[in-house]
Design an enzyme around this catalytic site. Structure first.
Site, short mmCIF file in Angstrom:
data_model
loop_
_atom_site.label_atom_id
_atom_site.label_comp_id
_atom_site.label_asym_id
_atom_site.label_seq_id
_atom_site.Cartn_x
_atom_site.Cartn_y
_atom_site.Cartn_z
CG MET A 37 -1.81 -1.29 1.25
SD MET A 37 -2.96 -1.35 2.65
CE MET A 37 -4.12 -0.06 2.16
CB SER A 38 2.01 3.35 -2.80
OG SER A 38 0.79 3.73 -3.42
CB CYS B 208 11.81 0.73 -7.70
SG CYS B 208 10.96 0.74 -6.10
CB CYS C 102 9.89 8.17 -5.54
SG CYS C 102 11.19 6.93 -5.35
CB VAL D 277 -6.65 6.19 -5.56
CG1 VAL D 277 -6.04 6.38 -6.94
CG2 VAL D 277 -8.08 5.68 -5.67
CG ASP D 278 -4.05 3.19 -9.13
OD1 ASP D 278 -5.25 3.31 -9.42
OD2 ASP D 278 -3.13 3.78 -9.74
CB SER D 279 -1.73 0.52 -3.47
OG SER D 279 -1.72 1.73 -2.75
N GLY E 175 -1.22 -2.30 -6.87
CA GLY E 175 -2.20 -1.57 -7.67
C GLY E 175 -1.79 -1.37 -9.11
#
Length: 406
Positions: free
Chosen positions: A7-8, A101, A198, A11-13, A125
């Site tokens: 879970m980043s 990554c 990032c 919303v996707d994850s 995600g």
């Protein structure tokens, strides 16, 4: 299944974890701390892995009623992603840190730890799909090509694919994911997608590299070898770059010039006309297969090649060939014994533009990801090449092409 949901904080994850819970799996959420000094907040869509992201992930996990942990992989991230990024730029190549990554962190360090703890699979995600083919697990494009992320997953191996779970792969659009997040009460429903690298959240890659790569003044040459300008650090230039060259004199035909190659050994940047950016062949020795290909890769096979996350795939032929010692150049990786050589099908496609060593080329057959390689060499359209080996550029040069450098 016992599922570890990465879970980043986006919303996707969050929706991927929610779907895993809804499917009846035993789900545990985990957020990866990849920086020893994370920012406290994001700036719009810039950056990720901040304290704010960790808090968003925790709130989503609490809403879903699943256990949640933060795993510190910052040291591994620094060694395998950040240090690799610096080394590749110093060598005149254009790395893709997202690929590294996925390869080294999310689907190696994270997956290995998950399996050791007894999890069956890791859910993310990403927009991609999995299928069981005749030769084993296969990676395919997402149903919505506009959101397809199979390119950045091209580094995954058959073993890793066996433990992957992509709940969003069949979702037609991102708008539907956001609407679903809102319906589920997830606060990240309208959170902006993260962009840029990032660990360089302000987007100033050149400035960041200036603090991490030695800056040495050098020469800018034309194709004939004449000195027509100077630079204060070759890492600040991008193959395919047109603006900001600050050349001493214009080209004889008055047309703009572009960066054609970066030579780290001699610390030179070579410029020339746009037509010299056209590439007919690429090759690389750092490769992997996303599952068993199902045929002899030493024989020429038809495929499509994609050189950027959002580029169109191009028809091509490819094969795996041995690197003959007599033909080894400084562009070949020292530990490589074989390389994938890809020839663009010029009867059905235009030559590639914007190719630089260090970029990742992903091979497809239809929707299936066959494998990937890091480009070491790129051969211009008008270059003479031996039948089985792409020509080298010499002097450790980054061969002609363009790039994804920010």
């Amino acid at each position: 299944m016992k599922v570890l949901a990465a879970m980043s904080g986006g919303v996707d994850s969050a929706v991927a974890a929610a779907r895993a819970v809804e499917a009846g799996h035993d789900v545990v959420g985990v957020h990866l701390a990849l920086s020893r000094m994370p920012g406290t907040v994001r700036t719009g869509s810039r950056g990720c892995c901040t304290i704010e992201d960790a808090m968003d992930a925790r709130r989503a996990a609490n809403l879903l009623g699943i256990p949640f942990y933060v795993w510190d992989l910052s040291e591994r991230f620094r060694e395998d992603v950040v240090d690799d990024f610096i080394a590749e730029y110093a060598a005149g190549r254009t790395p893709n840190p997202c690929m590294r990554c996925n390869e080294k962190i999310k689907f190696a360090a994270l997956l290995d730890k998950a399996i050791a703890l007894g999890f069956d699979t890791v859910a993310t995600g990403h927009y991609a799909t999995l299928a069981d083919g005749a030769s084993g697990r296969e990676l395919h494009r997402a149903s919505a090509w506009s959101k397809d992320q199979s390119y950045v997953l091209g580094v995954l191996t058959e073993r890793q694919l066996a433990h992957c779970y992509f709940p969003l792969g069949d979702t037609p659009s991102k708008d539907l994911v956001r609407a679903e997040a809102a319906d589920r009460g997830l606060q990240v429903a309208q959170k902006p997608d993260s962009h840029d690298i990032c660990f360089i959240p302000d987007g100033d890659t050149r400035g960041w590299l200036s603090d991490h790569v030695s800056r040495e003044p050098g020469e800018i040459l034309d194709e004939a070898g004449a000195v027509i300008g100077s630079h204060d650090g070759a890492h600040g230039y991008t193959v395919g770059q047109r603006r900001g060259l600050q050349l001493g004199r214009p080209a004889e035909d008055g047309k703009p010039r572009y960066v054609l190659s970066i030579r780290p050994v001699s610390n030179q940047v070579v410029v020339g006309p746009k037509e010299r950016l056209a590439i007919s062949r690429i090759a690389g020795g750092r490769y992997s297969w996303a599952g068993e290909p199902g045929f002899d890769t030493a024989q020429t096979f038809r495929c499509e090649v994609q050189i950027r996350a959002h580029a169109d795939p191009v028809p091509a032929t490819a094969r795996l060939v041995p690197i003959l010692e007599a033909e080894r150049t400084e562009q070949h990786r020292a530990d490589a014994t074989h390389e994938i050589v890809v020839d663009i099908d010029l009867l059905h496609a235009e030559p590639l533009l914007g190719v630089a060593p260090g970029q990742t080329a992903v091979l497809y057959i239809g929707t299936r990801v066959l494998g990937q390689f890091t480009i070491d060499r790129a051969v211009p359209l008008d270059a003479e090449a031996a039948p089985d080996q792409a020509a080298g550029a010499g002097d450790g040069a980054a061969a002609v092409g363009g790039s994804e450098r920010a």
